[in-house]
Design a protein around this motif. Structure first.
Motif, PDB file in Angstrom:
ATOM      1  N   GLY A  79       0.766  -1.280   0.178  1.00 36.03           N
ATOM      2  CA  GLY A  79      -0.133   0.017   0.138  1.00 36.03           C
ATOM      3  C   GLY A  79       0.723   1.399  -0.017  1.00 36.03           C
ATOM      4  N   ARG A  87       1.703   2.101  -3.307  1.00 37.59           N
ATOM      5  CA  ARG A  87       0.303   2.494  -4.355  1.00 37.59           C
ATOM      6  C   ARG A  87       0.331   4.095  -3.875  1.00 37.59           C
ATOM      7  NH1 ARG A  87      -3.742   0.110  -0.722  1.00 37.59           N
ATOM      8  NH2 ARG A  87      -3.335   1.936   0.444  1.00 37.59           N
ATOM      9  N   ARG A 147      -0.378 -11.447  -3.051  1.00 38.80           N
ATOM     10  CA  ARG A 147      -1.063 -10.401  -2.583  1.00 38.80           C
ATOM     11  C   ARG A 147      -2.411 -10.160  -3.115  1.00 38.80           C
ATOM     12  NH1 ARG A 147       2.409  -6.710   0.411  1.00 38.80           N
ATOM     13  NH2 ARG A 147       4.273  -7.807   0.814  1.00 38.80           N
ATOM     14  N   ASP A 148      -3.166  -9.103  -2.559  1.00 36.97           N
ATOM     15  CA  ASP A 148      -4.806  -9.076  -2.920  1.00 36.97           C
ATOM     16  C   ASP A 148      -4.910  -8.690  -4.225  1.00 36.97           C
ATOM     17  OD1 ASP A 148      -4.041  -6.806  -1.803  1.00 36.97           O
ATOM     18  OD2 ASP A 148      -5.211  -6.630  -0.285  1.00 36.97           O
ATOM     19  N   ASN A 197      -1.926  -3.269  -5.009  1.00 34.56           N
ATOM     20  CA  ASN A 197      -1.008  -3.573  -3.839  1.00 34.56           C
ATOM     21  C   ASN A 197       0.137  -4.417  -4.073  1.00 34.56           C
ATOM     22  OD1 ASN A 197      -2.844  -1.870  -2.448  1.00 34.56           O
ATOM     23  ND2 ASN A 197      -3.974  -3.597  -1.360  1.00 34.56           N
ATOM     24  N   ASP A 200      -8.013 -15.626   1.606  1.00 37.03           N
ATOM     25  CA  ASP A 200      -8.083 -14.893   2.589  1.00 37.03           C
ATOM     26  C   ASP A 200      -9.301 -13.894   2.353  1.00 37.03           C
ATOM     27  OD1 ASP A 200      -8.169 -12.966   4.496  1.00 37.03           O
ATOM     28  OD2 ASP A 200      -6.038 -12.023   3.927  1.00 37.03           O
ATOM     29  N   ARG A 205     -10.259 -10.047   2.105  1.00 39.00           N
ATOM     30  CA  ARG A 205      -9.937  -9.354   0.827  1.00 39.00           C
ATOM     31  C   ARG A 205     -11.177  -9.061   0.019  1.00 39.00           C
ATOM     32  NH1 ARG A 205      -4.647 -12.966  -0.824  1.00 39.00           N
ATOM     33  NH2 ARG A 205      -3.073 -11.729   0.520  1.00 39.00           N
ATOM     34  N   ARG A 231     -13.508  -1.422   0.492  1.00 38.71           N
ATOM     35  CA  ARG A 231     -12.794  -0.416   1.428  1.00 38.71           C
ATOM     36  C   ARG A 231     -11.871   0.232   0.414  1.00 38.71           C
ATOM     37  NH1 ARG A 231      -7.825   0.630   3.241  1.00 38.71           N
ATOM     38  NH2 ARG A 231      -7.313  -1.313   4.325  1.00 38.71           N
ATOM     39  N   ARG A 273     -10.602  -8.302  12.150  1.00 43.34           N
ATOM     40  CA  ARG A 273     -10.132  -8.024  10.575  1.00 43.34           C
ATOM     41  C   ARG A 273     -11.466  -7.220   9.989  1.00 43.34           C
ATOM     42  NH1 ARG A 273      -7.608 -12.124   7.505  1.00 43.34           N
ATOM     43  NH2 ARG A 273      -6.506 -10.550   6.398  1.00 43.34           N
TER      44      ARG A 273
HETATM   45  N1  LIG Z   1      -5.787  -9.320   3.384  1.00 46.12           N
HETATM   46  C1  LIG Z   1      -4.512  -8.571   2.880  1.00 46.12           C
HETATM   47  C2  LIG Z   1      -3.950  -7.767   3.811  1.00 46.12           C
HETATM   48  C3  LIG Z   1      -3.046  -6.844   3.252  1.00 46.12           C
HETATM   49  N2  LIG Z   1      -2.303  -7.432   2.177  1.00 46.12           N
HETATM   50  C4  LIG Z   1      -1.076  -6.898   1.436  1.00 46.12           C
HETATM   51  O1  LIG Z   1      -0.366  -6.390   2.479  1.00 46.12           O
HETATM   52  C5  LIG Z   1      -0.236  -4.705   2.204  1.00 46.12           C
HETATM   53  C6  LIG Z   1      -0.476  -4.018   3.486  1.00 46.12           C
HETATM   54  O2  LIG Z   1      -1.679  -4.146   4.127  1.00 46.12           O
HETATM   55  P1  LIG Z   1      -2.419  -2.862   4.915  1.00 46.12           P
HETATM   56  O3  LIG Z   1      -1.454  -2.195   5.626  1.00 46.12           O
HETATM   57  O4  LIG Z   1      -3.421  -3.947   5.685  1.00 46.12           O
HETATM   58  O5  LIG Z   1      -3.212  -2.368   3.771  1.00 46.12           O
HETATM   59  P2  LIG Z   1      -2.630  -1.286   2.827  1.00 46.12           P
HETATM   60  O6  LIG Z   1      -2.876  -1.794   1.430  1.00 46.12           O
HETATM   61  O7  LIG Z   1      -1.357  -0.643   3.314  1.00 46.12           O
HETATM   62  O8  LIG Z   1      -3.743  -0.120   2.888  1.00 46.12           O
HETATM   63  P3  LIG Z   1      -3.907   0.987   4.012  1.00 46.12           P
HETATM   64  O9  LIG Z   1      -2.647   1.589   4.159  1.00 46.12           O
HETATM   65  O10 LIG Z   1      -5.186   1.811   3.627  1.00 46.12           O
HETATM   66  O11 LIG Z   1      -4.362   0.556   5.219  1.00 46.12           O
HETATM   67  C7  LIG Z   1      -1.254  -4.562   0.976  1.00 46.12           C
HETATM   68  O12 LIG Z   1      -1.022  -3.358   0.328  1.00 46.12           O
HETATM   69  C8  LIG Z   1      -1.388  -5.738   0.417  1.00 46.12           C
HETATM   70  O13 LIG Z   1      -0.229  -5.913  -0.687  1.00 46.12           O
HETATM   71  C9  LIG Z   1      -2.881  -8.512   1.416  1.00 46.12           C
HETATM   72  O14 LIG Z   1      -2.513  -9.017   0.459  1.00 46.12           O
HETATM   73  N3  LIG Z   1      -3.958  -9.151   1.991  1.00 46.12           N
END
Ligand SMILES: Nc1ccn([C@@H]2O[C@H](COP(=O)(O)OP(=O)(O)OP(=O)(O)O)[C@@H](O)[C@H]2O)c(=O)n1
Length: 462
Positions: free
Chosen positions: A26, A29, A102-103, A107, A144, A147, A153, A184
């Motif tokens: 993130g 991004r 990753r999701d 990201n 997961d 996601r 979101r 979560r």
């Molecule tokens: N269920 C999830 C949670 C997270 N991630 C990966 O872990 C990174 C970091 O997750 P998180 O910090 O929770 O979210 P962010 O994408 O950083 O978004 P934000 O900063 O808005 O919370 C994400 O970008 C994504 O690559 C994922 O693949 N699946």
């Protein structure tokens, strides 16, 4: 989007000469979008702990906190300036493999810390430009299920669309959301509720089935269908009212008189979240027997008390904090009071309304305004006496009643004993509530008038 193509300008605290260390997820991004990242995730091949120490030294004596172990190793570097950087080992020691687990493509981006070069095997940068949330793979959503909600979101926070194939996958796997941990889900839901575009996402979640998968208690509202009193089924009404509430909360100056608008603009996030959740859940529960249609089928809204009870269990399941859960349930339990006050108005009834609803009065009134606006055709304050009434009550509360509530009560139990020779009993609470209601209604301003009023009341009761 900033003019980044292959290289990203990294913040200074992430610039140690560290080959093979990558900023991932993130933060890449957000930096590419010109947004301030909430946190920084760095992935390294090999020993994440060693790298964390190295980064902490470079950051001028930052601390390293160990948050996970073995397969889930995570070391948090807290720099002297309070910036958090989370260090994890790369999945299978390989960047491409890591990004593919990753999701979403947006990201699944990485940026080399030594050069700022962006590594983008899944065309995430293109999706950032197109403003699209696109899954890396359907299997990754299944692995997961939180996601599924993250897709909405992220779309809400970034004001993006969800790619059609991703939306179809969400529809297909929506039922899996039940396997996700409540904590979560709450994290994602909460950050969605903070967005001024959450209502459009909640509607999209209703369309792709995620909303009723997450909140099966809403299913009867969708299935009841419109009736002769209501042009919409109850779920459509709920979504429209939720949207109307969002307008009130995020653009109060366009919707409300100035004093009420200022009050709403200052609402703390937990109060706003409680109101939003109450709106989403206000018609759940046992069907209200008064809502039985002429064909004998139940229509429309749930009974407020049973709805509040059910909402309590829903919000426990979602791990909403106690304060938010209690406030939301209170709002659901009392959400019909403003309408009853409008239909049976008296000064005394208004005093009771203010006493019973207490500090939640503005939220209950906002709920009622939005609830009314969610009906068809949506009335405007100028056309609709109920809207005008509710808006006036809100202004009255924020300009007068909330200050009056802070003043000490005019009479206490001691006064009932000393002045009227009464013996303490359950009746004391009723008598003191009655004085308080008359005070809030503006009928009593000082102790002598309250004593005279009480004397008359007691005489009347004998
Ligand atoms: N269920 C999830 C949670 C997270 N991630 C990966 O872990 C990174 C970091 O997750 P998180 O910090 O929770 O979210 P962010 O994408 O950083 O978004 P934000 O900063 O808005 O919370 C994400 O970008 C994504 O690559 C994922 O693949 N699946």
């Amino acid at each position: 989007m900033q003019p980044v193509d292959k290289y990203l300008k990294l913040p200074r605290h992430l610039l140690p000469p560290a080959p093979d260390a990558y900023l991932v997820g993130g933060a890449v991004r957000d930096l590419a979008l010109g947004r301030q990242p909430a946190d920084y995730d760095v992935a390294v091949p090999g020993d994440a702990q060693r790298f964390a120490r190295f980064l902490a030294d470079r950051a001028g004596g930052g601390r390293v906190v160990e948050l996970g172990r073995e397969a889930f190793a995570l070391y948090r570097v807290v720099s002297a300036t309070g910036v958090w950087i989370d260090i994890t080992p790369l999945q299978q020691n390989d960047l491409e493999t890591d990004l593919h687990t990753r999701d979403f493509t947006i990201n699944a981006l990485a940026c080399r810390l030594d050069s700022g070069e962006i590594i983008d095997p899944l065309a995430g940068m293109k999706d950032l430009q197109r403003r699209m949330v696109r899954m890396v793979s359907a299997a990754n959503l299944q692995n997961d299920p939180v996601r599924l909600l993250r897709a909405h979101r992220l779309a809400a926070v970034l004001d993006f669309q969800i790619a059609p194939a991703t939306d179809r996958a969400i529809h297909r796997y929506a039922h899996l959301i039940r396997n996700a941990a409540g904590e979560r889900i709450w994290t994602e839901l909460q950050s969605m509720l903070d967005c001024p575009t959450a209502a459009d996402r909640v509607r999209a979640m209703a369309d792709d089935g995620l909303l009723t998968a997450l909140l099966p208690e809403l299913t009867p509202l969708r299935d009841c269908g419109p009736d002769r009193h209501h042009a919409y089924d109850a779920l459509t009404h709920t979504l429209k009212a939720f949207k109307a509430l969002e307008e009130l909360l995020f653009k109060p100056a366009q919707q409300l008189p100035p004093a009420a608008a200022d009050f709403v603009a200052g609402l703390a996030p937990p109060a706003r979240h409680a109101l939003q959740l109450a709106m989403l859940l206000h018609d759940i529960g046992k069907p209200d027997s008064r809502a039985k249609g002429p064909d004998g089928a139940y229509h429309y809204h749930g009974h407020a008390a049973s709805g509040a009870q059910l909402a309590d269990s829903v919000l426990r399941r979602l791990r909403a904090p106690n304060r938010i859960r209690n406030a939301a349930c209170f709002l659901i339990r009392h959400h019909q009071r403003p309408l009853h006050l409008f239909l049976n108005y008296s000064t005394r009834a208004e005093g009771r309304f203010f006493r019973v609803c207490g500090a939640q009065t503005p939220s209950i009134l906002l709920h009622a305004i939005a609830d009314t606006m969610g009906k068809k055709p949506p009335p405007t304050p100028a056309q609709d006496p109920l809207q005008a009434f509710l808006s006036d009550r809100l202004t009255h509360y924020v300009t007068e009643i909330q200050h009056r509530r802070r003043e000490p009560p005019l009479l206490t139990g001691r006064d009932l004993i000393d002045h009227f020779g009464l013996k303490p009993s359950a009746r004391f609470a009723q008598l003191l509530d009655a004085v308080e209601e008359a005070r809030l209604a503006g009928q009593l301003r000082d102790k002598p008038s309250a004593l005279r009023w009480m004397k008359a009341l007691l005489n009347n009761q004998h």
